[in-house]
Scaffold this motif. Structure first.
Motif, PDB file in Angstrom:
ATOM      1  N   ALA A 198       1.067  -1.179  -0.391  1.00  0.00           N
ATOM      2  CA  ALA A 198       0.311   0.324  -0.222  1.00  0.00           C
ATOM      3  C   ALA A 198       1.298   1.473   0.272  1.00  0.00           C
ATOM      4  CB  ALA A 198      -0.981  -0.412   1.138  1.00  0.00           C
ATOM      5  N   LEU A 199       1.940   0.619   0.684  1.00  0.00           N
ATOM      6  CA  LEU A 199       3.140   2.189   0.712  1.00  0.00           C
ATOM      7  C   LEU A 199       3.668   2.587  -0.938  1.00  0.00           C
ATOM      8  CD1 LEU A 199       4.545   2.022   4.313  1.00  0.00           C
ATOM      9  CD2 LEU A 199       3.401   3.667   3.431  1.00  0.00           C
ATOM     10  N   LEU A 200       3.715   1.693  -1.202  1.00  0.00           N
ATOM     11  CA  LEU A 200       4.633   1.882  -2.393  1.00  0.00           C
ATOM     12  C   LEU A 200       3.618   1.713  -3.729  1.00  0.00           C
ATOM     13  CD1 LEU A 200       6.654  -1.487  -2.692  1.00  0.00           C
ATOM     14  CD2 LEU A 200       7.026   1.157  -2.124  1.00  0.00           C
ATOM     15  N   THR A 201       2.537   1.943  -3.517  1.00  0.00           N
ATOM     16  CA  THR A 201       1.640   2.592  -4.567  1.00  0.00           C
ATOM     17  C   THR A 201       0.983   3.941  -4.487  1.00  0.00           C
ATOM     18  OG1 THR A 201       0.210   0.858  -4.213  1.00  0.00           O
ATOM     19  CG2 THR A 201      -1.006   2.180  -5.190  1.00  0.00           C
ATOM     20  N   ARG A 202       0.822   3.939  -2.914  1.00  0.00           N
ATOM     21  CA  ARG A 202       0.871   5.455  -2.400  1.00  0.00           C
ATOM     22  C   ARG A 202       1.586   6.567  -2.731  1.00  0.00           C
ATOM     23  NH1 ARG A 202       0.446   9.683  -2.735  1.00  0.00           N
ATOM     24  NH2 ARG A 202      -0.431  11.655  -1.140  1.00  0.00           N
ATOM     25  N   VAL A 203       2.704   6.072  -2.580  1.00  0.00           N
ATOM     26  CA  VAL A 203       4.445   6.725  -3.377  1.00  0.00           C
ATOM     27  C   VAL A 203       4.207   6.357  -4.403  1.00  0.00           C
ATOM     28  CG1 VAL A 203       5.880   6.570  -1.401  1.00  0.00           C
ATOM     29  CG2 VAL A 203       5.868   5.460  -3.063  1.00  0.00           C
ATOM     30  N   GLU A 204       3.065   6.230  -5.346  1.00  0.00           N
ATOM     31  CA  GLU A 204       3.435   6.687  -7.368  1.00  0.00           C
ATOM     32  C   GLU A 204       3.945   4.783  -7.584  1.00  0.00           C
ATOM     33  OE1 GLU A 204       3.467  10.400  -8.073  1.00  0.00           O
ATOM     34  OE2 GLU A 204       1.925  10.582  -7.115  1.00  0.00           O
ATOM     35  N   ILE A 205       4.339   4.147  -7.483  1.00  0.00           N
ATOM     36  CA  ILE A 205       5.375   3.001  -7.537  1.00  0.00           C
ATOM     37  C   ILE A 205       4.020   2.422  -8.104  1.00  0.00           C
ATOM     38  CG2 ILE A 205       6.014   1.114  -7.458  1.00  0.00           C
ATOM     39  CD1 ILE A 205       8.448   2.794  -5.565  1.00  0.00           C
ATOM     40  N   LYS A 206       3.988   1.964  -9.727  1.00  0.00           N
ATOM     41  CA  LYS A 206       3.286   1.069 -10.712  1.00  0.00           C
ATOM     42  C   LYS A 206       3.532  -0.920 -10.104  1.00  0.00           C
ATOM     43  CE  LYS A 206       2.019   4.197 -13.603  1.00  0.00           C
ATOM     44  NZ  LYS A 206       2.011   4.413 -15.381  1.00  0.00           N
ATOM     45  N   LEU A 207       3.081  -1.309 -10.271  1.00  0.00           N
ATOM     46  CA  LEU A 207       2.985  -3.222 -10.257  1.00  0.00           C
ATOM     47  C   LEU A 207       3.679  -2.749  -8.516  1.00  0.00           C
ATOM     48  CD1 LEU A 207       4.326  -3.876 -13.630  1.00  0.00           C
ATOM     49  CD2 LEU A 207       2.341  -4.334 -12.170  1.00  0.00           C
ATOM     50  N   PRO A 208       3.461  -2.952  -7.175  1.00  0.00           N
ATOM     51  CA  PRO A 208       3.730  -2.395  -6.483  1.00  0.00           C
ATOM     52  C   PRO A 208       4.507  -4.138  -6.456  1.00  0.00           C
ATOM     53  CG  PRO A 208       1.863  -2.356  -5.979  1.00  0.00           C
ATOM     54  CD  PRO A 208       1.935  -2.205  -6.828  1.00  0.00           C
TER      55      PRO A 208
END
Length: 320
Positions: free
Chosen positions: A134-144
């Protein structure tokens, strides 16, 4: 209560040729939700200040002293190793300059983020993994999910920097230290990372301290700025006022070196000389050997850091 409260911080490093005085008499406060920039040339003491506050400098060789050194009300000078470990992450987190050296190359990104989460929060391994995604998604990383199982060398610099921001936020800190977070990135990615940090600061309600030598970064990201030189604070105030009406000769010289600030086709202003040797600092004001308006007093007596207005202060004998 201030999130960061520093009074008369001094940091030095004994060496064969003498004692390197990295920070000399730093006083600084950061309130909840506030953003502060610390600017100055390389070697001015910016990063060492943040490392000292976080107690990330090994003692010895570092020598740290202060009248007050608090993070979130915790006395960092007297805190036990267990208290320091709890404070780093839960109260304050840091985003470092080079993400490649901040991650351990032998572990996956997911392993390192989930270990950080579980060290500070009572979550299971699967819960920590979901939180990391969820954090990786929040920092705008696709395919976390793909990034979580990747090793640091498999990611670009921009992706690594986003992952490091996610890891810093994983314990929901009150304060975020960002130490030159965009230096190793190209201009396009730099703008994206700065916008992301500002958005996350507002979303999480964090205090932010941005360390940089790039005045453009400061203008875009912070409310207040501290100008350092030779281990000392030269000037402090609201960022717009500092940019529009710099008071200290060093601040004026920095502003004169920014492309586009001078009218017409004027040449950029060069600051003569070189930064002072921290192992043998000059007497008086540290900037006086390079200052174009210095007089005899500037070379013998160090000026006090005094208020100019209700919101601004500077350390200079020649403000007028």
């Amino acid at each position: 209560m201030p999130l960061v409260d520093i009074e008369n911080l001094t940091v030095s490093f004994p060496q064969h040729e003498g004692v390197v005085q990295a920070v000399r008499g730093m006083t600084l406060r950061l309130n909840p939700g506030e953003s502060l920039g610390i600017v100055g040339e390389s070697g001015s003491g910016k990063s060492v200040t943040c490392m000292a506050v976080m107690r990330l400098l090994r003692q010895p060789p570092a020598r740290i002293s202060a009248d007050k050194l608090e993070l979130g009300g915790i006395d960092m000078l007297r805190a036990s190793p267990r208290q320091l470990a709890a404070t780093r992450g839960r109260v304050a987190a840091m985003v470092f300059q080079d993400p490649m050296t901040a991650f351990d190359p032998v572990f996956t990104i997911g392993h390192q983020i989930t270990e950080t989460i579980r060290a500070h929060r009572d979550l299971s391994k699967s819960q920590a993994w979901s939180e990391a995604a969820a954090l990786l998604t929040r920092v705008e990383i696709k395919l976390p999910g793909q990034v979580l199982v990747s090793y640091p060398h498999q990611l670009s610099g921009g992706m690594l920097q986003r992952a490091m921001i996610a890891m810093a936020l994983s314990c929901r800190p009150q304060i975020l230290f960002a130490d030159e977070p965009t230096t190793a990135l190209d201009v396009t990615i730099q703008a994206q990372i700065l916008a992301l940090i500002k958005d996350l600061q507002a979303e999480f309600g964090m205090g932010l301290i941005m360390v940089t030598h790039d005045l453009g970064v400061v203008a875009e990201t912070v409310d207040r700025v501290v100008v350092m030189y030779g281990g000392r604070v030269m000037e402090e105030g609201p960022v717009q006022e500092i940019f529009d009406t710099p008071a200290h000769p060093y601040t004026k010289a920095l502003m004169g070196s920014i492309p586009g600030r001078l009218p017409g086709k004027q040449r950029l202003v060069e600051i003569p000389g070189a930064s002072p040797n921290p192992a043998d600092p000059p007497t008086g004001c540290p900037f006086h050997p390079r200052c174009t308006v210095a007089d005899a007093r500037c070379g013998t007596d160090a000026p006090a850091f005094a208020a100019i207005t209700a919101n601004r202060a500077a350390a200079c004998w020649r403000l007028q």
